[in-house]
Design a protein around this motif. Sequence first.
Motif, mmCIF file in Angstrom:
data_model
loop_
_atom_site.group_PDB
_atom_site.id
_atom_site.type_symbol
_atom_site.label_atom_id
_atom_site.label_comp_id
_atom_site.label_asym_id
_atom_site.label_seq_id
_atom_site.Cartn_x
_atom_site.Cartn_y
_atom_site.Cartn_z
ATOM 1 N N PRO A 95 28.348 29.509 62.485
ATOM 2 C CA PRO A 95 28.371 28.195 61.838
ATOM 3 C C PRO A 95 29.072 28.252 60.482
ATOM 4 O O PRO A 95 29.144 29.298 59.827
ATOM 5 N N ARG A 96 29.573 27.111 60.065
ATOM 6 C CA ARG A 96 30.332 27.036 58.809
ATOM 7 C C ARG A 96 29.476 27.465 57.611
ATOM 8 O O ARG A 96 29.965 28.118 56.699
ATOM 9 N N TRP A 97 28.198 27.078 57.596
ATOM 10 C CA TRP A 97 27.347 27.416 56.469
ATOM 11 C C TRP A 97 27.189 28.925 56.328
ATOM 12 O O TRP A 97 27.086 29.435 55.212
ATOM 13 N N LEU A 98 27.189 29.644 57.446
ATOM 14 C CA LEU A 98 27.058 31.099 57.394
ATOM 15 C C LEU A 98 28.316 31.743 56.821
ATOM 16 O O LEU A 98 28.235 32.673 56.009
ATOM 17 N N ARG A 99 29.477 31.252 57.227
ATOM 18 C CA ARG A 99 30.737 31.760 56.670
ATOM 19 C C ARG A 99 30.803 31.495 55.174
ATOM 20 O O ARG A 99 31.180 32.367 54.385
ATOM 21 N N LEU A 100 30.429 30.290 54.777
ATOM 22 C CA LEU A 100 30.449 29.924 53.364
ATOM 23 C C LEU A 100 29.455 30.767 52.567
ATOM 24 O O LEU A 100 29.785 31.276 51.490
ATOM 25 N N PHE A 101 28.253 30.937 53.097
ATOM 26 C CA PHE A 101 27.231 31.721 52.410
ATOM 27 C C PHE A 101 27.659 33.176 52.246
ATOM 28 O O PHE A 101 27.456 33.765 51.188
ATOM 29 N N SER A 102 28.263 33.749 53.277
ATOM 30 C CA SER A 102 28.695 35.152 53.172
ATOM 31 C C SER A 102 29.821 35.303 52.148
ATOM 32 O O SER A 102 29.850 36.286 51.402
ATOM 33 N N ASP A 103 30.731 34.333 52.079
ATOM 34 C CA ASP A 103 31.791 34.397 51.074
ATOM 35 C C ASP A 103 31.233 34.237 49.662
ATOM 36 O O ASP A 103 31.649 34.944 48.735
ATOM 37 N N ILE A 104 30.293 33.323 49.492
ATOM 38 C CA ILE A 104 29.663 33.137 48.173
ATOM 39 C C ILE A 104 28.902 34.394 47.777
ATOM 40 O O ILE A 104 28.955 34.824 46.611
ATOM 41 N N TRP A 105 28.203 35.003 48.732
ATOM 42 C CA TRP A 105 27.463 36.233 48.439
ATOM 43 C C TRP A 105 28.403 37.343 47.991
ATOM 44 O O TRP A 105 28.118 38.062 47.031
ATOM 45 N N LEU A 106 29.543 37.483 48.676
ATOM 46 C CA LEU A 106 30.508 38.517 48.301
ATOM 47 C C LEU A 106 31.099 38.256 46.919
ATOM 48 O O LEU A 106 31.259 39.185 46.119
ATOM 49 N N LEU A 107 31.446 37.015 46.627
ATOM 50 C CA LEU A 107 31.996 36.699 45.300
ATOM 51 C C LEU A 107 30.955 36.910 44.207
ATOM 52 O O LEU A 107 31.289 37.367 43.111
ATOM 53 N N THR A 108 29.696 36.589 44.491
ATOM 54 C CA THR A 108 28.623 36.830 43.520
ATOM 55 C C THR A 108 28.452 38.326 43.278
ATOM 56 O O THR A 108 28.295 38.765 42.131
ATOM 57 N N PHE A 109 28.489 39.112 44.346
ATOM 58 C CA PHE A 109 28.403 40.560 44.203
ATOM 59 C C PHE A 109 29.559 41.094 43.355
ATOM 60 O O PHE A 109 29.356 41.916 42.464
ATOM 61 N N TRP A 110 30.777 40.624 43.640
ATOM 62 C CA TRP A 110 31.954 41.080 42.887
ATOM 63 C C TRP A 110 31.811 40.729 41.407
ATOM 64 O O TRP A 110 32.056 41.570 40.540
ATOM 65 N N ALA A 111 31.416 39.505 41.115
ATOM 66 C CA ALA A 111 31.275 39.076 39.722
ATOM 67 C C ALA A 111 30.170 39.866 39.012
ATOM 68 O O ALA A 111 30.332 40.268 37.853
ATOM 69 N N ALA A 112 29.053 40.097 39.696
ATOM 70 C CA ALA A 112 27.951 40.849 39.086
ATOM 71 C C ALA A 112 28.350 42.300 38.832
ATOM 72 O O ALA A 112 28.068 42.856 37.760
ATOM 73 N N ALA A 113 28.996 42.943 39.808
ATOM 74 C CA ALA A 113 29.415 44.329 39.621
ATOM 75 C C ALA A 113 30.436 44.444 38.495
ATOM 76 O O ALA A 113 30.384 45.366 37.683
ATOM 77 N N LEU A 114 31.343 43.483 38.420
ATOM 78 C CA LEU A 114 32.342 43.497 37.354
ATOM 79 C C LEU A 114 31.693 43.241 35.992
ATOM 80 O O LEU A 114 32.030 43.913 35.012
ATOM 81 N N ALA A 115 30.737 42.319 35.945
ATOM 82 C CA ALA A 115 30.051 42.040 34.671
ATOM 83 C C ALA A 115 29.267 43.261 34.211
ATOM 84 O O ALA A 115 29.267 43.595 33.014
ATOM 85 N N ILE A 116 28.595 43.943 35.128
ATOM 86 C CA ILE A 116 27.839 45.142 34.756
ATOM 87 C C ILE A 116 28.784 46.222 34.259
ATOM 88 O O ILE A 116 28.505 46.906 33.265
ATOM 89 N N TYR A 117 29.932 46.379 34.903
ATOM 90 C CA TYR A 117 30.891 47.388 34.472
ATOM 91 C C TYR A 117 31.462 47.063 33.091
ATOM 92 O O TYR A 117 31.584 47.942 32.243
ATOM 93 N N LEU A 118 31.800 45.823 32.861
ATOM 94 C CA LEU A 118 32.420 45.448 31.587
ATOM 95 C C LEU A 118 31.423 45.382 30.441
ATOM 96 O O LEU A 118 31.792 45.478 29.274
ATOM 97 N N TYR A 119 30.137 45.220 30.763
ATOM 98 C CA TYR A 119 29.114 45.151 29.723
ATOM 99 C C TYR A 119 28.848 46.530 29.219
ATOM 100 O O TYR A 119 28.786 46.955 28.183
#
Length: 91
Positions: free
Chosen positions: A67-91
């Motif tokens: 379903p579309r919501w699952l594709r959207l949720f998985s993409d949002i989860w991946l982008l959130t993970f990327w942003a969090a990992a990058l923020a932790i690295y840069l902090y």
Amino acid sequence: MNPTAAARITYVWAILCVITLLSWLLGHTDHTARPTADTSITVAVLTMAVIKGRLVIQYFMEVRTGPRWLRLFSDIWLLTFWAAALAIYLY
């Protein structure tokens, strides 16, 4: 599995192998020297990890046919993970 789906999965597998080699080459350092952290290399490796994660989720976990919501949720989860990992690295 039809031939086009098998060919698509083979291409995705080849792309995953290439990305793995590229990220290893970028992250590989000489072990005799003191390791140094480079922000651009870290961002590149994290970005490649997110691309690999998306390919695995979409093609090998078959979320792209879900379903579309699952594709959207998985993409949002991946982008959130990327942003969090990058923020932790840069902090």
